[in-house]
Motif scaffolding. Structure first.
Motif, PDB file in Angstrom:
ATOM      1  N   ARG A  89      11.257  -2.409  -4.119  1.00 14.81           N
ATOM      2  CA  ARG A  89      12.128  -3.051  -3.136  1.00 14.81           C
ATOM      3  C   ARG A  89      13.469  -2.345  -3.197  1.00 14.81           C
TER       4      ARG A  89
ATOM      5  N   SER B  50       5.183  -1.907  -6.756  1.00 16.84           N
ATOM      6  CA  SER B  50       5.903  -2.211  -5.525  1.00 16.84           C
ATOM      7  C   SER B  50       7.376  -1.933  -5.788  1.00 16.84           C
TER       8      SER B  50
ATOM      9  N   SER C  18       4.901   0.201  -1.391  1.00 14.84           N
ATOM     10  CA  SER C  18       3.865   0.020  -2.407  1.00 14.84           C
ATOM     11  C   SER C  18       3.243   1.377  -2.691  1.00 14.84           C
TER      12      SER C  18
ATOM     13  N   SER D 136      10.598  -2.432   1.562  1.00 14.91           N
ATOM     14  CA  SER D 136       9.724  -2.401   0.390  1.00 14.91           C
ATOM     15  C   SER D 136       8.677  -1.317   0.555  1.00 14.91           C
TER      16      SER D 136
END
Length: 165
Positions: free
Chosen positions: A144, A142, A156, A154
């Motif tokens: 950010r 992930s 993923s 964010s």
């Protein structure tokens, strides 16, 4: 009597196959963890974003091609941006998170339950965002992105080895 022997033989073969399969899975997991750790420590990987999660609005599934490439000498970001900007850009083509930095801080911390937390802070790009990656031992990541003139966002996805050209 023959059927009992046949059942016994089949159960031994099945048990042996399951034990071999379990051992192979554990070996693959160990090899994958070593590979991911090597990429993180060597600063040599590509993060491929699959999903974007803006601060406001729905989660966005992304098409192929949005990446954050990290090498020992360069960080290159080609990521989209969804959200509120506090300061508008003059050029409309600069809407995403697009930059290349050759001077940056890269820090890695081990996580308690396995994996790594990576912080990347570009120094030579004006208004460059700070990048915080959380990488698991199997490569799931992930990201950010925190910027001074935009809301945070964010992503993923997965990290993988850079392909040699």
């Amino acid at each position: 009597m023959k059927t009992i022997r046949l059942i016994f033989l089949l159960s031994i073969v099945t048990f042996s196959f399951q034990a071999f399969s379990q051992q192979t899975k554990e070996e693959q997991k160990s090899v994958q963890q070593t590979s991911v750790e090597g990429m993180v420590v060597a600063k040599d990987f590509i993060f491929r974003a699959q999903t974007a999660m803006p601060s406001r609005g729905p989660t966005q599934q992304l098409s192929y091609g949005y990446t954050l490439a990290v090498t020992p000498g360069e960080v290159s970001s080609h990521l989209p941006y969804f959200g509120r900007a506090y300061q508008a850009t003059i050029n409309p083509s600069e809407g995403g998170i697009e930059f290349t930095s050759t001077e940056f801080d890269y820090t890695v911390k081990n996580r308690k339950k396995g994996g790594w937390d990576i912080t990347i802070v570009p120094k030579d790009v004006p208004n460059a965002p700070k990048l915080y990656l959380s990488v698991t031992t199997n490569g799931k990541t992930s990201l950010r992105v925190i910027s001074t003139n935009r809301e945070s966002i964010s992503f993923s996805g997965l990290i993988e080895e850079k392909k040699q050209d």
